[in-house]
Write a protein that holds these residues in place. Structure first.
Motif: not given
Length: 436
Positions: A106-130
């Motif tokens: 999770x940390x290297x794939x979703x929280x590093x400064x530059x990462x693909x939007x598809x691996x962002x935590x907001x897109x890692x279901x069932x996490x969600x963002x407004x």
């Protein structure tokens, strides 16, 4: 149980074949279950048209709500919240935790400064963002977090509605520590922190969050009594398998929204005293599990809303009143109830009735409802003959009674378990029976 199986078939797929996707569980309980199915953006582009969703309930009569979200590439975790979670990682990814799913994926794939939007935590279901990139659901159960205490950064996620960190470790964090962090979140509706090593006593601090409905702190090391404030303000409360003690508090039945209370299997003596009469007036109470404690006295009249009751393995006594008409699971086994069992034939929803090991009971096996699947009445001092059994019954235990009659008249062809040892039954075994 209100467990459901959810599956999706892509446009053009045949329902006679296996589904293209099946659910991943977010949260399951006897009262409510929440699952999610995530479809990759590339699949959405490839498979256009009408999707088929199948939802199957294994028992009960659940209602189903469907929520569809499709965040686009413009929704990414806000920088401030990403930095807060990196601070959490810095605290919780030392030693052996470095290899955990959270720290290594999770940390290297979703929280590093530059990462693909598809691996962002907001897109890692069932996490969600407004739309602002603020987390509304933060769901990372059993991902190997090993924190020295409960991270204070989690109290700085202002849009958070659901927090699920079950099965992670937060050192010797107390319930008060958790409440201090979370009590300022204005939109929080659900907290799941079971099996996290939590210690201390339950307090009213979290119940001051006006939006909070759901709290799961089961399988921890909590001690002391169960505060009335939690029962008066929450809809679902799970405190099973702790070390709670003291008596059950009276509830303010006229204001309490309580739908579910699971306080079973406390370590040590557990909860003592009687079940308060005010529980009878809880208009929303549907699921009550107090099994494996040291409760005594009678079982009060159950509210008409009740669907499941488990008071097994206590020292309850007295007669058993008729059940609410909507009940579908009743477990009063391993107590000291007396008198005859209530009639059951009119309870069309009843699927499970467990009353075994109440040696002071007497009378016949009651006439059984048509939809009953599981019956246990072993060691209840029952007499008379075995009544007509429902066609769909799968499990029955009538051992250690004084029943009589011809055993070959019983149709066991559809049963998985049939026990009737230590009675006065006669005749050859049914031809449909097998041995294991």
């Amino acid at each position: 149980m209100l467990l459901t199986c959810r599956s999706i078939w892509y446009p053009g797929s045949s329902v006679e074949g296996p589904p293209d996707l099946v659910q991943s569980e977010f949260y399951i309980s006897i009262a409510s279950s929440e699952g999610w199915i995530s479809i990759k953006p590339a699949d959405l582009k490839t498979h256009t048209g009408q999707y088929l969703l199948s939802v199957t309930a294994f028992s009960g009569s659940p209602s189903v709500q469907l929520r569809v979200t499709s965040p686009g590439p413009e929704v990414m975790l806000a920088d401030l919240e990403r930095e807060l979670l990196l601070e959490v990682a810095a605290q919780c990814c030392d030693g052996e935790a470095k290899g955990s799913d959270f720290c290594s994926f999770v940390v290297p794939k979703s929280l590093k400064q530059a990462h693909a939007w598809t691996s962002d935590l907001c897109h890692m279901a069932p996490n969600s963002c407004n739309k602002l990139g603020q987390l509304t659901r933060f769901v990372l159960p059993t991902l190997g977090l090993s924190c020295p205490t409960f991270p204070k950064q989690l109290g700085q996620l202002p849009a958070l509605t659901h927090l699920d960190l079950r099965g992670n470790s937060f050192g010797q964090a107390t319930f008060a520590d958790v409440a201090e962090v979370l009590s300022g979140l204005p939109a929080l509706t659900g907290v799941a922190l079971s099996d996290t090593g939590m210690t201390g006593s339950l307090t009213c601090d979290l119940s001051t969050i006006p939006t909070l409905q759901f709290l799961d702190v089961a399988y921890n090391y909590l001690e002391g009594p169960l505060p009335a404030c939690l029962l008066n303000n929450l809809t679902e409360l799970y405190v099973s398998s702790n070390a709670l003690s003291g008596t059950l508090p009276a509830v303010a039945a006229n204001i309490s929204p309580l739908k579910l209370l699971y306080a079973n299997q406390q370590r040590g003596a557990g909860i003592t005293g009687t079940i308060p009469a005010s529980f009878s007036a809880l208009q929303s109470l549907a699921y009550l599990n107090l099994g494996g404690n040291s409760l005594k006295g009678s079982l009060p009249a159950l509210p008409t809303s009740i669907k499941l009751v488990d008071v097994s393995s206590n020292t309850l006594s007295g007669k058993v009143d008729p059940l609410p008409v909507g009940a579908w699971h009743m477990d009063i086994s391993k107590n000291s109830f007396t008198g005859m069992l209530p009639g059951l034939s009119s309870y069309e929803h009843l699927q499970v009735f467990l009353a075994g090991n109440n040696p002071n009971m007497q009378g016949p096996v009651p006439t059984l409802p048509a939809n009953l699947l599981h019956l246990e009445l072993a060691g209840c001092g029952l007499t008379g003959t075995i009544p007509s059994l429902p066609a769909g019954i799968r499990h029955i235990d009538l051992s250690d009674n004084s029943l009589k009659g011809l055993i070959q008249d019983i149709d066991t062809s559809q049963m998985e378990v049939f026990r009737a040892a230590n009675n006065s039954l006669t005749g050859p075994l049914p031809g449909s029976i097998s041995f294991s």
